[in-house]
Write a protein that holds these residues in place. Sequence first.
Motif, short mmCIF file in Angstrom:
data_model
loop_
_atom_site.label_atom_id
_atom_site.label_comp_id
_atom_site.label_asym_id
_atom_site.label_seq_id
_atom_site.Cartn_x
_atom_site.Cartn_y
_atom_site.Cartn_z
N UNK A 121 108.63 23.89 8.09
CA UNK A 121 109.54 24.25 7.00
C UNK A 121 108.92 23.89 5.66
N UNK A 177 114.39 31.50 3.38
CA UNK A 177 113.62 30.37 3.90
C UNK A 177 112.14 30.68 3.82
N UNK A 181 98.77 25.16 14.85
CA UNK A 181 99.97 24.34 14.81
C UNK A 181 101.22 25.23 14.80
N UNK A 182 102.37 24.62 15.12
CA UNK A 182 103.62 25.34 15.00
C UNK A 182 104.02 25.48 13.53
N UNK A 183 104.87 26.44 13.21
CA UNK A 183 105.32 26.59 11.82
C UNK A 183 106.03 25.33 11.34
N UNK A 213 115.95 32.92 13.12
CA UNK A 213 114.78 33.04 12.24
C UNK A 213 113.90 34.15 12.78
N UNK A 254 110.54 36.16 12.14
CA UNK A 254 109.29 36.09 11.40
C UNK A 254 108.67 37.48 11.25
N UNK A 284 102.39 28.04 8.48
CA UNK A 284 101.77 27.70 9.76
C UNK A 284 100.29 27.45 9.54
N UNK A 311 117.62 34.03 6.63
CA UNK A 311 118.40 33.41 7.70
C UNK A 311 119.87 33.66 7.44
N UNK A 363 120.32 33.24 3.55
CA UNK A 363 119.51 32.24 2.86
C UNK A 363 118.04 32.67 2.94
N UNK A 365 105.34 32.33 5.63
CA UNK A 365 106.34 33.30 6.07
C UNK A 365 107.60 33.18 5.21
N UNK A 381 113.98 26.25 1.13
CA UNK A 381 114.92 27.36 1.25
C UNK A 381 115.91 27.32 0.09
N UNK A 430 108.49 29.21 5.53
CA UNK A 430 107.78 28.35 6.48
C UNK A 430 106.29 28.62 6.33
#
Lengths: 112, 116
Positions: free
Chosen positions: A46, A34, A42-44, A100, A102, A38, A91, A32, A87, A49, A36
């Motif tokens: 979603x 995907x 901060x964190x990545x 995942x 990156x 960031x 997946x 798949x 990114x 996808x 993302x």
Amino acid sequence: DAKTTQPNSMESNEEEPVHLPCNHSTISGTDYIHWYRQLPSQGPEYVIHGLTSNVNNRMASLAIAEDRKSSTLILHRATLRDAAVYYCILRDVSGNTGKLIFGQGTTLQVKP
Amino acid sequence: EAEVAQSPRYKITEKSQAVAFWCDPISGHATLYWYRQILGQGPELLVQFQDESVVDDSQLPKDRFSAERLKGVDSTLKIQPAELGDSAMYLCASSLGSGYANTEAFFGQGTRLTVV
């Protein structure tokens, strides 16, 4: 793990569409695609996808080439809050890991 | 809205000391990931759990790093002893299950580690 290739950086003007490309020539049938992003400090998070067909959601659209060797994330009207690292990730459902991995991503700058 | 909780948000430690990070994934998420992100780079997967079992720890420096998820819920990542090169953001993420490539992963805010 199949790899993706993205440009290091892109620029856009506010309120204009942005097309972020991704190449994945070694994609397998069970991967798949995907995306993302960031934001700074901060964190990545979603974005979207898909597998084969183009996909739309409230954040973006994903256009997938017919041979699936490339895809494009489309932000229809860029805002200053869209400035982030994007990114593109494959997946894999086979082997039952779904991990995942990156890459370096594309840093998007949005100019007012 | 459910979220992945991480603590602490920031940690400063001296080299050669031990340090631990905690992660509480979204309820019902069987898969838990730990990533390390060095400034200016993409996140690097350190370890992946499916319930309480490790399914991938190929990039985990096992001489100093350890991770556990004893009851298949929350998880702890430990570094002992810490080195200057361990300064980074440590991110935790969770998703429904490793077989669910058709689902999204949710990330926490991360723990910023500085080793001095």
